[in-house]
Design an enzyme around this catalytic site. Structure first.
Site, PDB file in Angstrom:
ATOM      1  N   HIS A 513      -0.364   0.412  -2.954  1.00 21.92           N
ATOM      2  CA  HIS A 513      -0.619   1.436  -2.237  1.00 21.92           C
ATOM      3  C   HIS A 513      -0.292   2.755  -2.627  1.00 21.92           C
ATOM      4  O   HIS A 513       0.485   3.317  -1.877  1.00 21.92           O
ATOM      5  CB  HIS A 513      -0.331   1.012  -0.667  1.00 21.92           C
ATOM      6  CG  HIS A 513      -1.080  -0.160   0.000  1.00 21.92           C
ATOM      7  ND1 HIS A 513      -0.211  -0.696   0.770  1.00 21.92           N
ATOM      8  CD2 HIS A 513      -1.945  -0.835  -0.344  1.00 21.92           C
ATOM      9  CE1 HIS A 513      -0.839  -1.832   1.153  1.00 21.92           C
ATOM     10  NE2 HIS A 513      -1.959  -1.955   0.385  1.00 21.92           N
ATOM     11  N   PRO A 514      -0.212   3.051  -3.663  1.00 22.67           N
ATOM     12  CA  PRO A 514       0.210   4.404  -4.315  1.00 22.67           C
ATOM     13  C   PRO A 514      -0.462   5.549  -3.670  1.00 22.67           C
ATOM     14  O   PRO A 514      -1.521   5.637  -3.556  1.00 22.67           O
ATOM     15  CB  PRO A 514       0.092   4.369  -5.852  1.00 22.67           C
ATOM     16  CG  PRO A 514      -0.853   3.383  -5.986  1.00 22.67           C
ATOM     17  CD  PRO A 514      -0.883   2.461  -5.053  1.00 22.67           C
TER      18      PRO A 514
END
Length: 537
Positions: A513-514
């Site tokens: 989930h960058p």
């Protein structure tokens, strides 16, 4: 499986469109569908990868691991980490990203978990007008077709939208884990409902036993529209500007360099890695960095800064169980499982691999935020249910680490494991250009555990997992901790805080989930790249 006529994939682009969308991933597919609803809009969407229908495993939920390091995966890696990833090859974290229509929604774990209400409300307080939870909830509901009768009555879910959401908990361990959570006083309910804290049966974008990605839900149904053009295998190399106004894009398609104009807008939806890369290649980014690479400056903005990710540990701690309740290699890969899936789209292959998700606030949570700090996934398998290559593809551990931790010895053992990870990390990294060649990957530095507060939260998260295993519900199935010491942590007392910190720093993995590299904020926010309307500030 839904298919599309080849004629709906364009062989070439026109010279000009109203809207050009870069990237047919989770955002791009939705935008292409919505913008092309107006027949007067001419819309082009460019995707660097191919069609998701080229790989049969895309649609099979339990086979998601087989998509890692395939041609459908960009297979990014971070730069070597100083404070984490000690057990990973070259201390680098693998960052899979989808390279096909549907993007990462076609390789991910299919969990349907909305952001916390408090996060959205905090965005608005920080200047992102129109992004509070009450503002965006109607759009969550509009997109959704939730199959759970109880949830549909709550007022928090949609019916009849394009995106099918199902309750996909598969094994008996789902109910057992929820009973364990109740024993410890946690709330059990709907993770996307009124209250997120607690433990919840998993919801996932799965329809009739198959992955239901954004390409299935949004793009495919729109592709027959004459005003929507879709190009695949089209790698965008630059956004063109007239002053500070985007006028079009340059891209490589069919081994040729091409250019197309945008009469109204260029929309970058290439994700948190490639959107900043493309902006910087086009002259939008930190002036000093671009000058070092001799890139002509269009706008001095903090592109690539403020990178944050949900880092955690995949399948730790692991507990052996006496009941045959979990997923195993033989169970998933056996002929009975394959036949059941082929005939009925049911069985282990239809499982999204996770049963329960928990959102908790540990004693290490930031009191200023008043938000949960840890998410816990309950997994009905151990990481060793694949061979050593599968373990590497999934988490990137060093081959010696994989052998020393003896994953291969537990191929068909019944195991319950946990995946704890940070929800509000304090550590901040960045993405920079490696070269000015658009085909060279950028330098990705998440800077995991640079802030000590993150590892303190992570230790508390692991301890919360261990508390669940001590409940009557889990003891009733003979849950026993796998006591083998994590390689590299031998000098610490097993399960002590020091040991768990070593585990967190050794077995570090992305939870995919960058975010933050094209940060949204108020127009006068010096850390923002876009305003609340997602225009460059």
């Amino acid at each position: 499986m839904q298919t599309v006529q080849q004629s709906f994939i364009r062989e070439d682009a026109n010279e000009e469109y109203d809207y050009i969308i870069v990237g047919a991933g989770s955002a791009g597919c939705v935008l292409a569908s919505r913008l092309s609803e107006d027949s007067s809009n001419k819309v082009l969407i460019l995707e660097a990868g191919g069609e998701e229908t080229d790989n049969k495993f895309v649609k099979q939920p339990a086979m998601q691991g087989l998509l890692r390091n395939s041609k459908e995966d960009w297979s990014f890696k971070t730069v070597p980490q100083k404070n984490s990833c000690w057990g990973c090859e070259n201390k680098q974290s693998l960052w899979p990203r989808g390279r096909m229509l549907g993007g990462s929604s076609n390789i991910n774990g299919m969990q349907y978990v909305r952001g916390n209400k408090g996060d959205f409300d905090l965005w608005e307080k920080m200047g992102a007008t129109g992004w509070s939870y009450k503002d965006i909830l109607p759009y969550f509901k509009k997109s959704e077709d939730n199959r759970n009768e109880e949830y549909r009555k709550s007022g928090y879910h949609g019916i009849g939208g394009p995106w099918t959401i199902s309750s996909t908990a598969f094994t008996p361990l789902a109910g057992i884990a929820l009973d364990a959570a109740k024993e410890l006083g946690y709330r059990v309910g709907d993770i996307n409902g009124e209250e997120q804290l607690g433990f919840h049966s998993l919801q996932a974008n799965v329809k009739d036993g198959e992955r239901w990605s954004v390409s299935d839900a949004f793009l495919r149904p729109a592709m027959s529209r004459p005003n929507l053009h879709v190009l695949i295998n089209a790698h965008v190399t630059k956004v063109t500007f007239n002053g500070k106004r985007a006028t079009g894009v340059e891209f490589v398609h069919g081994a040729r360099k091409k250019r197309v104009r945008a009469a109204r807008e260029v929309i970058l939806s290439a994700g948190s890695i490639q959107s900043p890369q493309l902006l910087m290649l086009s002259g939008v980014g930190p002036a000093e960095h671009l000058q070092q690479l001799n890139v002509s400056l269009v706008a001095d903005l903090p592109v690539g800064k403020h990178l944050q990710d949900h880092q955690g540990i995949i399948t730790y701690p692991e507990y052996w169980i006496e009941k045959p309740y979990s997923l195993t290699s033989d169970g998933i890969n056996g002929w009975k499982s394959n036949l059941k899936y082929k005939l009925f789209k049911q069985g282990q292959i239809a499982s999204s691999l996770l049963d329960v998700v928990g959102i908790i606030k540990t004693k290490a949570a930031d009191p200023k935020l008043d938000l949960p700090d840890i998410e816990i996934l309950v997994a009905p398998f151990g990481l060793g249910f694949g061979d050593e290559q599968s373990v590497y593809d999934f988490v990137g551990f060093d081959r010696k680490f994989i052998k020393d931790y003896k994953y291969s010895e537990f191929l068909n053992r019944h195991i319950l494991s946990f995946v704890p990870f940070l929800l509000h990390p304090k550590s901040v990294g960045e993405i920079r250009l490696q070269t000015t060649d658009p085909f060279d990957y950028p330098l990705i530095d998440p800077n995991y555990y640079d802030d000590e507060r993150d590892v303190i939260s992570m230790v508390e998260g692991i301890k919360a997992c261990a508390q669940l295993a001590e409940t009557k519900a889990l003891k009733a199935i003979g849950a026993k901790l796998r006591k083998q010491t994590v390689p590299g942590c031998e000098k610490h007392t097993h399960m002590s805080d020091e040991y768990l910190e070593c585990v967190a720093r050794t077995m570090t993995t992305t939870i995919y989930h960058p975010t933050g590299t094209c940060k949204m904020g108020a127009s006068n926010d010096p850390t923002a790249v876009t305003d609340p309307q997602l225009r460059l500030v």
